[in-house]
Design a protein around this motif. Structure first.
Motif, PDB file in Angstrom:
ATOM      1  N   THR A  32       6.240  -8.798   5.528  1.00 28.28           N
ATOM      2  CA  THR A  32       5.414  -9.649   6.783  1.00 28.28           C
ATOM      3  C   THR A  32       5.658 -11.143   7.032  1.00 28.28           C
ATOM      4  N   ASP A  59      12.243  -2.139   3.799  1.00 31.46           N
ATOM      5  CA  ASP A  59      12.021  -3.389   4.229  1.00 31.46           C
ATOM      6  C   ASP A  59      13.271  -3.797   5.301  1.00 31.46           C
ATOM      7  N   TYR A 230      -1.912 -11.863   6.663  1.00 33.50           N
ATOM      8  CA  TYR A 230      -0.647 -11.483   7.208  1.00 33.50           C
ATOM      9  C   TYR A 230       0.325 -12.575   7.283  1.00 33.50           C
ATOM     10  N   LYS A 311       6.012   3.099   0.187  1.00 36.19           N
ATOM     11  CA  LYS A 311       6.230   2.682   1.522  1.00 36.19           C
ATOM     12  C   LYS A 311       7.344   3.681   2.005  1.00 36.19           C
ATOM     13  N   GLU A 440      -3.556  -4.229  11.314  1.00 34.85           N
ATOM     14  CA  GLU A 440      -2.944  -2.658  11.270  1.00 34.85           C
ATOM     15  C   GLU A 440      -3.746  -1.857  12.189  1.00 34.85           C
TER      16      GLU A 440
HETATM   17  N1  LIG Z   1      -4.967  -6.451   4.846  1.00 36.46           N
HETATM   18  C1  LIG Z   1      -3.995  -7.253   4.809  1.00 36.46           C
HETATM   19  N2  LIG Z   1      -2.459  -6.360   4.734  1.00 36.46           N
HETATM   20  C2  LIG Z   1      -1.439  -7.195   4.487  1.00 36.46           C
HETATM   21  C3  LIG Z   1      -1.314  -8.689   4.689  1.00 36.46           C
HETATM   22  N3  LIG Z   1      -0.213  -9.028   4.691  1.00 36.46           N
HETATM   23  C4  LIG Z   1       0.483  -8.089   4.589  1.00 36.46           C
HETATM   24  N4  LIG Z   1      -0.451  -6.759   4.467  1.00 36.46           N
HETATM   25  C5  LIG Z   1       0.109  -5.536   4.506  1.00 36.46           C
HETATM   26  O1  LIG Z   1       0.550  -4.988   2.956  1.00 36.46           O
HETATM   27  C6  LIG Z   1       1.714  -4.071   2.925  1.00 36.46           C
HETATM   28  C7  LIG Z   1       2.623  -4.669   2.328  1.00 36.46           C
HETATM   29  O2  LIG Z   1       3.282  -5.973   2.853  1.00 36.46           O
HETATM   30  P1  LIG Z   1       4.796  -6.310   2.915  1.00 36.46           P
HETATM   31  O3  LIG Z   1       5.008  -7.517   3.633  1.00 36.46           O
HETATM   32  O4  LIG Z   1       5.593  -5.122   3.184  1.00 36.46           O
HETATM   33  O5  LIG Z   1       4.991  -6.598   1.504  1.00 36.46           O
HETATM   34  P2  LIG Z   1       6.280  -6.746   0.660  1.00 36.46           P
HETATM   35  O6  LIG Z   1       6.114  -7.996  -0.197  1.00 36.46           O
HETATM   36  O7  LIG Z   1       7.550  -7.131   1.608  1.00 36.46           O
HETATM   37  O8  LIG Z   1       6.531  -5.420  -0.179  1.00 36.46           O
HETATM   38  P3  LIG Z   1       7.688  -5.055  -1.120  1.00 36.46           P
HETATM   39  O9  LIG Z   1       9.096  -5.517  -0.349  1.00 36.46           O
HETATM   40  O10 LIG Z   1       7.664  -3.482  -1.104  1.00 36.46           O
HETATM   41  O11 LIG Z   1       7.520  -5.768  -2.225  1.00 36.46           O
HETATM   42  C8  LIG Z   1       2.048  -3.857   4.496  1.00 36.46           C
HETATM   43  O12 LIG Z   1       1.215  -2.925   4.860  1.00 36.46           O
HETATM   44  C9  LIG Z   1       1.349  -5.216   5.119  1.00 36.46           C
HETATM   45  O13 LIG Z   1       1.224  -4.807   6.428  1.00 36.46           O
HETATM   46  C10 LIG Z   1      -2.836  -9.151   4.825  1.00 36.46           C
HETATM   47  O14 LIG Z   1      -2.722 -10.444   4.749  1.00 36.46           O
HETATM   48  N5  LIG Z   1      -3.824  -8.702   4.859  1.00 36.46           N
END
Ligand SMILES: Nc1nc2c(ncn2[C@@H]2O[C@H](COP(=O)(O)OP(=O)(O)OP(=O)(O)O)[C@@H](O)[C@H]2O)c(=O)[nH]1
Length: 509
Positions: A32, A59, A230, A311, A440
């Motif tokens: 994100t 990812d 986010y 995922k 979302e």
């Molecule tokens: N409610 C909420 N959801 C979030 C936030 N930031 C990210 N997400 C959600 O959390 C989930 C994981 O986010 P990613 O950005 O894919 O996390 P990541 O760290 O890249 O995950 P990995 O690469 O699998 O370790 C996704 O569904 C995002 O949309 C946030 O601040 N609030």
């Protein structure tokens, strides 16, 4: 953000290419953050390296779907971790990006179990110059580590067993470490960061955020701490910051330790922390009601301790035309609209514009390319149990035989996947707002890990919640355009995505 290339600038003398490295536990918000940076930086040519521990790099797929928003080059590295098993490969990739002189910046997203220390150590190593075999130069002559960023998940960080004192005294006491304690991985990721992003603050109380901030500060007295929803960080805090210092890094306990170990003694992080993954693949749709029940179970406290992250791409019987992006991180799960299945598109369009070999390889009579393809990552993962749970959501033979006209009538409580007009409106809002606009559109299950009962407190209760929040101002000052924005989708236009997905949508996942 200007186009700055190392110290010399574009066309200037110097110029090791600057590199920012993203770490943070599984599902904390790294992708994100990466997408936020790529969509909001202006004029830089950014190459990204996306590392996923599983064999399927979800990812990379999600990031490359946003190609055209600042991303110049995407390198996928999977099935291992760049801080250990894939370190040599990382070195070569950075070397080649630097020597190509085509890019202004490199952003690296490491796996959720990577230790930033290990990635930083890579910059002390030497690489062979491809044009003069046998001649080695330090990687640091070609690329400059600018900043280590760690994203912390405010929802899933184990605060219930952690107070500031525990973090600083007990957790740091190496005698108490046991090899499989993920808490120590989280600590390592925080301790060795220049910027710590406390993310998902939209899901926890201000008190919980304040407590987590204190813990982070105890663990790392120097890092810049940002609190976000986010991962919407100011870009200047993560690009060209000059925050990483080798002098300071050398003072860190364990610095260069892993380089001194013989390869035969190196234990990959996945083993060290008991983390493993598998890909769940099936060619049957899920029943929406049963899937919702299973997601509730998967995000329950007991189960989320094992299924840490899932995922991938799902096929819902009630929505036969599009795939959904499933994302579960501990206690939170969402399903967002993905794109159109090829099977629903005009064959003449995709046959001429996309790799037919790749697409044809996954086509089956009657269902086309529709499928379930989900990466499941967990600690002490009980694969058979998880597979059985997901299998129980698949349509039975009898249900399958009834066909789409009946599937459409199934009770489906997931949020609607928005229509084209709404989508365009939402994206306009986003761009005006100058940020990713990220809520979302999917269905979200929230489970508070029981923390609402303890002093960290006030996480959302064990509940199922439909997200329908309109324009809510967040603590970080951003306005949240909530209900229909497709976070993580193709920002050009959902209509295009539905009728004619980008090539990357259908490259082998
Ligand atoms: N409610 C909420 N959801 C979030 C936030 N930031 C990210 N997400 C959600 O959390 C989930 C994981 O986010 P990613 O950005 O894919 O996390 P990541 O760290 O890249 O995950 P990995 O690469 O699998 O370790 C996704 O569904 C995002 O949309 C946030 O601040 N609030």
């Amino acid at each position: 953000m200007g186009s700055v290339r190392g110290e010399g600038g574009p066309g200037g003398e110097a110029a090791q290419i600057p590199v920012s490295v993203l770490s943070g536990f599984l599902g904390s918000g790294k992708t994100t953050l990466l997408k936020h940076v790529l969509q909001n930086q202006h004029g830089m040519k950014v190459a990204v390296v996306v590392n996923d521990m599983a064999e399927l790099n979800v990812d990379a797929h999600l990031v490359s779907r946003d190609r055209g928003h600042g991303i110049e080059k995407m390198i996928e590295m999977q099935n291992g971790c760049i801080c250990c098993t894939l370190r040599d490969e990382l070195l070569v990739q950075i070397r080649d990006l630097a020597l190509s002189k085509k890019y202004d910046y490199i952003m690296i997203e490491s796996t959720g179990v990577a230790e930033p220390l290990g990635v930083a150590e890579s910059f002390t190593m030497e690489v062979e110059l491809p044009e003069t075999p046998g001649e080695f130069v330090p990687l640091a002559e070609l690329a400059k580590l600018d900043c280590l960023i760690t994203v912390v998940d405010a929802v899933n960080f184990p605060m219930d067993s952690t107070t500031e004192e525990m973090a600083s005294d007990r957790w740091k006491d190496t005698d108490e470490r046991d090899d499989q304690n993920i808490a120590f991985l989280l600590i390592d990721q925080i301790e060795f960061a220049n910027v710590v992003v406390i993310n998902k603050i939209d899901q926890v109380s201000p008190e919980a955020v304040a407590q987590l901030e204190k813990i982070v500060r105890k663990l790392n007295s120097k890092a810049l701490i940002l609190k976000t929803s986010y991962s919407r960080i100011p870009l200047e805090q993560v690009l060209n910051t000059g925050r990483f210092s080798f002098e300071e890094a050398q003072a860190a306990p364990g610095w260069l330790q892993s380089l001194k170990e013989p390869d035969s003694q190196k234990v990959p992080e996945t083993e060290e922390y008991g983390i493993s993954s598998f890909v769940y693949r099936r060619r049957r749709p899920f029943h929406p009601e049963r899937l919702l029940d299973v997601l509730e179970k998967m995000t329950s406290r007991d189960m989320a301790a094992h299924v840490v992250r899932s995922k991938g791409f799902i096929w819902l019987a009630s929505r036969n035309d599009m795939y959904g992006d499933l994302s579960q991180a501990g206690a939170l799960a969402t399903i967002n609209p993905g794109g159109a299945w090829f099977a629903c598109m005009n064959r003449a369009v995709w046959e001429t514009e996309y790799s037919t070999a790749a697409v044809n390889a996954e086509f089956l009579d009657g269902i086309g390319d529709r499928r379930q393809e989900i990466v499941i990552i967990g600690k002490d993962l009980r694969r058979a149990e998880v597979e059985a749970m997901l299998d129980s959501c698949l349509l039975t033979d009898e249900e399958f035989a009834l066909g789409e006209s009946v599937w459409k009538t199934y009770k489906d409580d997931f949020d609607p996947w928005v229509d084209d007009e709404d989508d365009e409106d939402d994206h306009e809002d986003e761009h005006e707002g100058g940020h990713e606009g990220g809520h979302e559109g999917g269905h979200e299950n929230g489970h508070g890990n029981g923390k609402e009962d303890n002093e960290a407190g006030n996480h959302r209760a064990h509940e199922t919640e439909q997200k329908e929040v309109a324009n809510e101002t967040q603590d970080d000052g951003h306005t949240e355009h909530a209900h229909k924005c497709k976070h993580g989708c193709d920002h050009e236009n959902a209509a295009a995505s539905r009728k004619k997905p980008k090539r990357s949508d259908k490259e082998p996942r």
